[in-house]
Design a protein around this motif. Sequence first.
Motif, PDB file in Angstrom:
ATOM      1  N   ARG A   1       0.933  -1.042   0.075  1.00 42.52           N
ATOM      2  CA  ARG A   1       0.070  -0.043  -0.194  1.00 42.52           C
ATOM      3  C   ARG A   1       0.799   1.056   0.084  1.00 42.52           C
ATOM      4  O   ARG A   1       0.438   2.347  -0.657  1.00 42.52           O
ATOM      5  CB  ARG A   1      -0.892  -0.021   1.169  1.00 42.52           C
TER       6      ARG A   1
ATOM      7  N   ALA B   1       1.707   1.880  -3.722  1.00 39.85           N
ATOM      8  CA  ALA B   1       0.785   2.361  -4.183  1.00 39.85           C
ATOM      9  C   ALA B   1       0.341   3.880  -3.784  1.00 39.85           C
ATOM     10  O   ALA B   1      -0.454   4.457  -4.415  1.00 39.85           O
ATOM     11  CB  ALA B   1      -0.440   1.207  -4.125  1.00 39.85           C
TER      12      ALA B   1
ATOM     13  N   LEU C   1      -1.361   4.381  -0.796  1.00 42.96           N
ATOM     14  CA  LEU C   1      -2.728   4.183  -0.271  1.00 42.96           C
ATOM     15  C   LEU C   1      -2.329   4.423   1.217  1.00 42.96           C
ATOM     16  O   LEU C   1      -3.207   4.248   2.076  1.00 42.96           O
ATOM     17  CB  LEU C   1      -3.316   2.583  -0.344  1.00 42.96           C
TER      18      LEU C   1
ATOM     19  N   PRO D   1      -0.064  11.650  -5.173  1.00 41.95           N
ATOM     20  CA  PRO D   1      -1.258  10.602  -4.886  1.00 41.95           C
ATOM     21  C   PRO D   1      -1.289   9.412  -5.767  1.00 41.95           C
ATOM     22  O   PRO D   1      -0.670   9.377  -6.736  1.00 41.95           O
ATOM     23  CB  PRO D   1      -2.508  11.608  -5.433  1.00 41.95           C
ATOM     24  N   PRO D   2      -2.101   8.427  -5.260  1.00 40.69           N
ATOM     25  CA  PRO D   2      -2.335   7.084  -6.013  1.00 40.69           C
ATOM     26  C   PRO D   2      -2.647   7.172  -7.302  1.00 40.69           C
ATOM     27  O   PRO D   2      -2.081   6.433  -8.015  1.00 40.69           O
ATOM     28  CB  PRO D   2      -3.276   6.380  -4.857  1.00 40.69           C
ATOM     29  N   ASP D   3      -3.280   8.123  -7.653  1.00 40.77           N
ATOM     30  CA  ASP D   3      -4.080   7.944  -9.304  1.00 40.77           C
ATOM     31  C   ASP D   3      -2.947   8.406 -10.141  1.00 40.77           C
ATOM     32  O   ASP D   3      -2.963   8.456 -11.272  1.00 40.77           O
ATOM     33  CB  ASP D   3      -5.292   8.932  -8.992  1.00 40.77           C
TER      34      ASP D   3
ATOM     35  N   VAL E   1       0.596   2.283 -11.085  1.00 41.48           N
ATOM     36  CA  VAL E   1       0.576   0.974 -10.496  1.00 41.48           C
ATOM     37  C   VAL E   1      -0.320   0.143 -11.141  1.00 41.48           C
ATOM     38  O   VAL E   1      -1.534   0.603 -11.146  1.00 41.48           O
ATOM     39  CB  VAL E   1       0.810   0.844  -8.988  1.00 41.48           C
TER      40      VAL E   1
ATOM     41  N   TYR F   1      -2.465  -2.729  -9.295  1.00 44.18           N
ATOM     42  CA  TYR F   1      -2.577  -3.310  -8.066  1.00 44.18           C
ATOM     43  C   TYR F   1      -3.755  -4.447  -8.263  1.00 44.18           C
ATOM     44  O   TYR F   1      -4.874  -4.086  -8.458  1.00 44.18           O
ATOM     45  CB  TYR F   1      -3.067  -2.081  -7.017  1.00 44.18           C
TER      46      TYR F   1
ATOM     47  N   PHE G   1      -5.848  -6.704  -6.237  1.00 40.73           N
ATOM     48  CA  PHE G   1      -6.441  -6.828  -4.683  1.00 40.73           C
ATOM     49  C   PHE G   1      -6.742  -8.342  -4.394  1.00 40.73           C
ATOM     50  O   PHE G   1      -7.074  -8.939  -5.388  1.00 40.73           O
ATOM     51  CB  PHE G   1      -7.501  -5.802  -4.547  1.00 40.73           C
TER      52      PHE G   1
ATOM     53  N   ASP H   1      -9.457  -9.546  -2.947  1.00 38.12           N
ATOM     54  CA  ASP H   1     -10.599  -9.900  -3.417  1.00 38.12           C
ATOM     55  C   ASP H   1     -10.932  -9.329  -4.680  1.00 38.12           C
ATOM     56  O   ASP H   1     -12.014  -9.337  -5.127  1.00 38.12           O
ATOM     57  CB  ASP H   1     -11.761  -9.321  -2.352  1.00 38.12           C
TER      58      ASP H   1
ATOM     59  N   ALA I   1     -11.497  -6.674  -6.178  1.00 37.42           N
ATOM     60  CA  ALA I   1     -12.244  -5.293  -6.128  1.00 37.42           C
ATOM     61  C   ALA I   1     -12.693  -5.024  -7.425  1.00 37.42           C
ATOM     62  O   ALA I   1     -12.536  -3.706  -7.999  1.00 37.42           O
ATOM     63  CB  ALA I   1     -11.047  -4.461  -5.371  1.00 37.42           C
TER      64      ALA I   1
ATOM     65  N   GLY J   1      -9.511   2.155 -16.097  1.00 36.98           N
ATOM     66  CA  GLY J   1      -8.208   2.772 -15.964  1.00 36.98           C
ATOM     67  C   GLY J   1      -7.431   3.138 -16.974  1.00 36.98           C
ATOM     68  O   GLY J   1      -6.255   3.733 -17.182  1.00 36.98           O
TER      69      GLY J   1
ATOM     70  N   ALA K   1      -5.900  -4.316 -14.274  1.00 39.80           N
ATOM     71  CA  ALA K   1      -4.732  -3.839 -13.527  1.00 39.80           C
ATOM     72  C   ALA K   1      -3.563  -3.549 -14.797  1.00 39.80           C
ATOM     73  O   ALA K   1      -2.980  -2.414 -14.920  1.00 39.80           O
ATOM     74  CB  ALA K   1      -4.121  -4.747 -12.951  1.00 39.80           C
TER      75      ALA K   1
ATOM     76  N   ARG L   1      -3.848  -0.210 -17.681  1.00 43.36           N
ATOM     77  CA  ARG L   1      -3.238   1.027 -17.203  1.00 43.36           C
ATOM     78  C   ARG L   1      -1.693   1.101 -17.705  1.00 43.36           C
ATOM     79  O   ARG L   1      -0.952   2.238 -17.603  1.00 43.36           O
ATOM     80  CB  ARG L   1      -3.044   1.250 -15.731  1.00 43.36           C
TER      81      ARG L   1
END
Lengths: 267, 354
Positions: free
Chosen positions: B42, B45, B47, B72-74, B78, B80, B82, B84, B86, B100, B146, B149
């Motif tokens: 995180r 990324a 986060l 900032p993350p955006d 990266v 990422y 997840f 689960d 997401a 993305g 993912a 991007r």
Amino acid sequence: MIAGRCFAALLIAALAVALCFLTLPLAAIFVDVGPGRLLESLGEEGALDALVLSLEATATALAVIVAVGTPVAWLLATRSFRGRSVVVTLVELPLVVPPAVAGIGLLASIGPDGLLGGVVAATGVELVFHTAGVVVALVFVASPFYVRQAQAAFEAVEPNLLEASRTLGASEARTLLRVALPNARAGLLAGGALAWGRALGEFGATLVFAGSLSGRTQTAPLAIVERFASDFDGALAMSAVLVAVSAAILLGVKLVSGDRLLGDARA
Amino acid sequence: MLALEARTRLGALELDVALAVGVGECLALAGPSGAGKTSLLRTVAGLFEPTKGRVSCDGEHWLDTGRGISVPPDQRRVGYLFQDHALFPNMTVWRNVAFGMGRVPRRDRRKRAQALLDRFGMGSHANEWPRTLSGGERQRVALARALARKPSALLLDEPLSALDVRTRAEAGRQLATVLADVPAPAILVTHDFGEAALLADRVAVIDAGQIVQVGSAAVLAGKPQSAFVADLTGAVVLNGLARTGAHGLTEIDLDGGGLVWSTDPGRGRVAVTVHPWEVSVEPRGSDPHGSTQNRLAVTVASVTPLGNRVRVGMMAGQALTADLTASAARQLELAPGMKAVASWKATATRVVAR
């Protein structure tokens, strides 16, 4: 086994009592008023005006609540900062303030002789005895219902979804728009319905702050109370219309939000 | 190249890690849950922000707490993945993938998303909703999303653990292919050494916020530097007291009884480790045969079939396990409560710090 059945019976009995108590007065309104009397009462002077004013004022108030309350709820749901719980309590305070007190507070703050009365007057906006005052009173008493629910709805959105959105290049604003709002939709609509219901029934704060001027500030609840002393049947008929309109809008929201009225609310 | 340094306090945990991942390399961060692995991911990324830390990727500084830099993350590129997956439940599969593609013209997004989905065998699901997909399908969509991007770093959080056993092997193979193709450095977080061995070029074992050993999976399994690492690789770990014995071997008195030998040097309080597939089981009273030096009298505690193997749990003062073929286990008529002898070679016995 037997104890379990007894308990289940107890639960059902409680539900039966609650349902009877909650629906009886509403049912009685419709039983007492014939359909003819209902239409007739709407023709009476002021009745239709009050209803239309109620719908206009509540719709405007709801628009304001949603426009300002949504970002507030998002902020409270996603940030932790010093004094956050104090802010949350302040936002929720109107929930427990008696409506008449709210009206007096509004008079004392933004009424003609209030703290900021001069500022309000300078902008040319007239509140007391004007529809704008009704909207202000409605926003004050109804906004916590929306903000609370919206905050809970945003908090219930999987944090991973919001984080995934950010890592995929979406700014916070785009994340709110494209991910948070759609996934919190049901909760937001429920909050809107609650706030709208509270606004439609609002009485005390409106009366104290904006008065009960027919055609300008006399909303349906105010008109009903005015009528109740002299013309009980007329008050009854207007009540029936108000109940029907409220039920229709509540039903509409539930249908739009995909909540099956007779099904499992959690589904 | 991706470089990460992070120092921060996480509850009771003091996280202090520095690592670098080369272009095209996949580094696994392996360790138990609560070791701070995901916080590191995180941090890369954006986060999570550590008290002190630096992240740079491809020469871009994403985080430098000393210089007040925190992108900032955006704006960090990266990918990422997840745990689960997401996937956005309010969007169809292809819209998830297209989400993305910030700079791609609107009319090209559909085509690009379709191409990515085709690559992962999900092309025919483009218009479906995430909730209708199986776990393995969801993961493939998440991977396509993912990669859409064109990330300059790939971050994978326990990518296989949310999948059922049947899907895992297939998904693991696919992920290995992707990781081999993608030029970006990748960090994989896992508590499963097998997953790390399958997917990563190097494994960094992390315990209580610190990296305790870095190396290829083979090196970690063959030469663990501590009982913790050995345990993570799935080895049997027995505590004991070591001294120099005859013939240059190390003699270890096991806590709870038993004596074993190792070719590794060691003195004092140590842990002895051996992989379950090195351990044989034979009935009590059979003559010692072959070249196994270490023999422990044990009581069988459990017999668990695992595919074509059988894992035998045993007690001999301390717990140990052996992996046998199913036919060997049948022949021995192993059952809980049975008295037996566990044996293994002194050369397969590692002596490590506790």
